[in-house]
Design an enzyme around this catalytic site. Structure first.
Site, PDB file in Angstrom:
ATOM      1  N   ILE A  13      13.822   3.246   5.829  1.00  0.00           N
ATOM      2  CA  ILE A  13      13.537   2.123   4.945  1.00  0.00           C
ATOM      3  C   ILE A  13      13.794   0.788   5.631  1.00  0.00           C
ATOM      4  CG2 ILE A  13      15.851   2.165   3.912  1.00  0.00           C
ATOM      5  CD1 ILE A  13      14.507   1.477   1.226  1.00  0.00           C
ATOM      6  N   ARG A  34      13.434  11.222  14.908  1.00  0.00           N
ATOM      7  CA  ARG A  34      13.232  12.650  15.171  1.00  0.00           C
ATOM      8  C   ARG A  34      11.783  13.042  14.986  1.00  0.00           C
ATOM      9  NH1 ARG A  34      17.699  15.697  11.675  1.00  0.00           N
ATOM     10  NH2 ARG A  34      17.290  13.915  10.310  1.00  0.00           N
ATOM     11  N   LYS A 113      29.513  -0.028   1.481  1.00  0.00           N
ATOM     12  CA  LYS A 113      30.588   0.977   1.492  1.00  0.00           C
ATOM     13  C   LYS A 113      31.687   0.567   2.475  1.00  0.00           C
ATOM     14  CE  LYS A 113      28.110   4.670   2.261  1.00  0.00           C
ATOM     15  NZ  LYS A 113      26.774   4.020   2.251  1.00  0.00           N
ATOM     16  N   TYR A 146      31.319   4.236   8.412  1.00  0.00           N
ATOM     17  CA  TYR A 146      30.857   2.939   8.903  1.00  0.00           C
ATOM     18  C   TYR A 146      31.831   2.373   9.933  1.00  0.00           C
ATOM     19  CZ  TYR A 146      27.239   2.398   5.263  1.00  0.00           C
ATOM     20  OH  TYR A 146      26.134   2.528   4.466  1.00  0.00           O
ATOM     21  N   LEU A 180      16.886   8.704   2.054  1.00  0.00           N
ATOM     22  CA  LEU A 180      18.011   9.158   1.241  1.00  0.00           C
ATOM     23  C   LEU A 180      18.557   8.087   0.313  1.00  0.00           C
ATOM     24  CD1 LEU A 180      20.123  11.155   3.864  1.00  0.00           C
ATOM     25  CD2 LEU A 180      18.724  12.090   2.021  1.00  0.00           C
TER      26      LEU A 180
END
Length: 356
Positions: A13, A34, A113, A146, A180
């Site tokens: 994205i 990939r 996060k 992260y 995702l």
């Protein structure tokens, strides 16, 4: 030295929009994934597995990037595994590129996060940051992949001498199939199903998110900040929050989204009503809609990521972001949030991903 860009996660994205933006700036741009596929957008595909060092060496044999943009991650079953795998993704790439001695700057995309904690803990702990979230806020005490990714960048920078930037978007809105963390496409699919059923667009999240102030990050704004930080001397070796520049309440935007699809909206009523539960039995309905409207052949949960949308919209606090670091240095890009959603919905209709 001419700038040569390598976008890692170029089909995602963030990476897909960034790669297009870099090509638009005239940079030779390689897109590593990939399964990169073939495109006509000027991005040179590189097929590689970040977990396989020998494969990476072969795939990048003739690629000598000056600017590396790392926009990908892998989701595992728990944060311990997330840390191991996602640190390796960054470290493996930078170790392979170290031998080339061409990298001048590495940009890493993470997210909020960093301040809220990993998926399985930031709600369970009941400990939340002060908002607006500011770049000066310290790391949390519990493990976070992260942080592991950042540390891998810092270690390679100390070894190889390149500069770096860290970019922390809020919820990312953009075009990507099979991503995702794709709230925009998820809501488009959900609204299309509601319209097919003659049902209301039911708010899935918390009262705090429904009534509180929020913001999001359009991929175009994020791409602009990534390029700006990689080419602005004063922005080197800094971390940046990045959002559109406006704020809204979901209680307002939810009505606007419903209106776009020609359906009624229903707000918060007592408790969250997660999308994962609302959509769990709609796989066959979506397949029927694909046939009825001649849509592209995508399964429901290839397009929609209700689990991630539920996490974002289910937070028990309002979340908005301060962008002091980049604003003080002159970064002024802005994107109206309602227009960002509408542009995405229009593109999905034009590409026959959702019904017109």
């Amino acid at each position: 030295m001419d700038k040569i860009a390598l976008v890692v996660g170029a089909t995602g994205i963030t990476g897909s929009r960034l790669a297009e933006e870099l090509v638009g700036h005239g940079l030779q741009t390689y897109g590593l994934a990939r399964h990169p596929g073939q495109t006509d957008n000027g991005v040179i595909p590189v097929k590689a597995d970040l977990m396989d060092v020998e494969n990476l060496k072969i795939a990048l044999e003739n690629v000598y990037p000056t600017h590396v943009f790392f926009t990908t991650w892998m989701r595992k079953d728990n944060e311990t595994e997330n840390i191991i795998v996602n640190r390796a993704l960054v470290r493996n790439l930078l170790d392979v590129l170290s031998e080339k001695k061409t990298v001048a700057h590495v940009a890493l995309v993470t997210g909020l996060k960093h301040y809220l904690g990993p998926f399985e803990s930031y709600v369970a702990t009941g400990v939340f940051p002060n908002t607006p979230i500011r770049e000066e806020q310290p790391r949390l005490s519990h493990p976070n992949f992260y942080y592991a990714q950042e540390d891998a960048v810092y270690e390679a920078s100390a070894r190889d001498g390149f500069t770096w930037s860290i970019h922390r978007p809020h919820t990312v809105i953009g075009h990507a199939i099979g991503n995702l963390m794709n709230l925009g496409v998820t809501l488009a699919v959900y609204a299309s199903i509601c319209k097919q059923k003659g049902a209301k667009l039911i708010w899935p999240g918390s009262e705090a998110q429904w009534n509180g102030i929020s913001d999001v990050t359009d991929t175009g704004v994020l791409a602009k900040q990534l390029i700006w930080a990689s080419t602005t001397e004063e922005a080197k070796n800094m971390a940046f929050n990045i959002v559109n520049g406006d704020v809204f309440r979901w209680s307002w935007l939810w009505e606007r989204i419903a209106s776009y699809f020609g359906i009624e909206a229903e707000g918060f009523h007592g408790e969250p009503r997660p999308l994962a539960e609302q959509l769990k039995n709609d796989g066959q309905l979506w397949s029927d809609m694909v046939k009825e409207y001649g849509l592209e052949q995508h399964e429901l949960f290839q397009l929609a990521s209700p689990w991630h949308t539920d996490l974002d919209l289910g937070r028990p606090i309002e979340v908005m972001v301060d962008m002091a670091n980049s604003r003080k240095l002159g970064f002024t890009a802005y994107q109206n949030t309602e227009e960002a959603f509408v542009h995405l919905f229009e593109r999905l209709r034009a590409e026959n991903v959702i019904p017109k």
